[in-house]
Design a protein around this motif. Structure first.
Motif: not given
Length: 65
Positions: A1-10, A12-16
């Protein structure tokens, strides 16, 4: 929930902040010694560092301990 987010292509990418590593990509011309500040901390502290990290040298951890 805090370190990864959906990238829009199905996936996940790191959130930083992508710029966080820029400071470490440049040569350090002047080292900053903050051990005198570290020595003033009186509460328990957990030191975390990756086994192959180049951000926190083993010698620095030894000095902190």
């Amino acid at each position: 929930m805090h370190t990864a987010v959906p990238d829009g292509a199905g996936h996940f990418r790191f959130r930083f902040d992508a710029g966080v590593g820029l400071r470490f990509a440049l040569p350090i011309w002047l080292d900053v010694d903050l051990l005198h500040v570290w020595d003033k901390i009186e509460c328990p502290v957990l030191i975390l560092g990756g086994q192959h990290s180049d951000l926190l040298a083993r010698s620095t951890v030894d000095a902190m301990l």
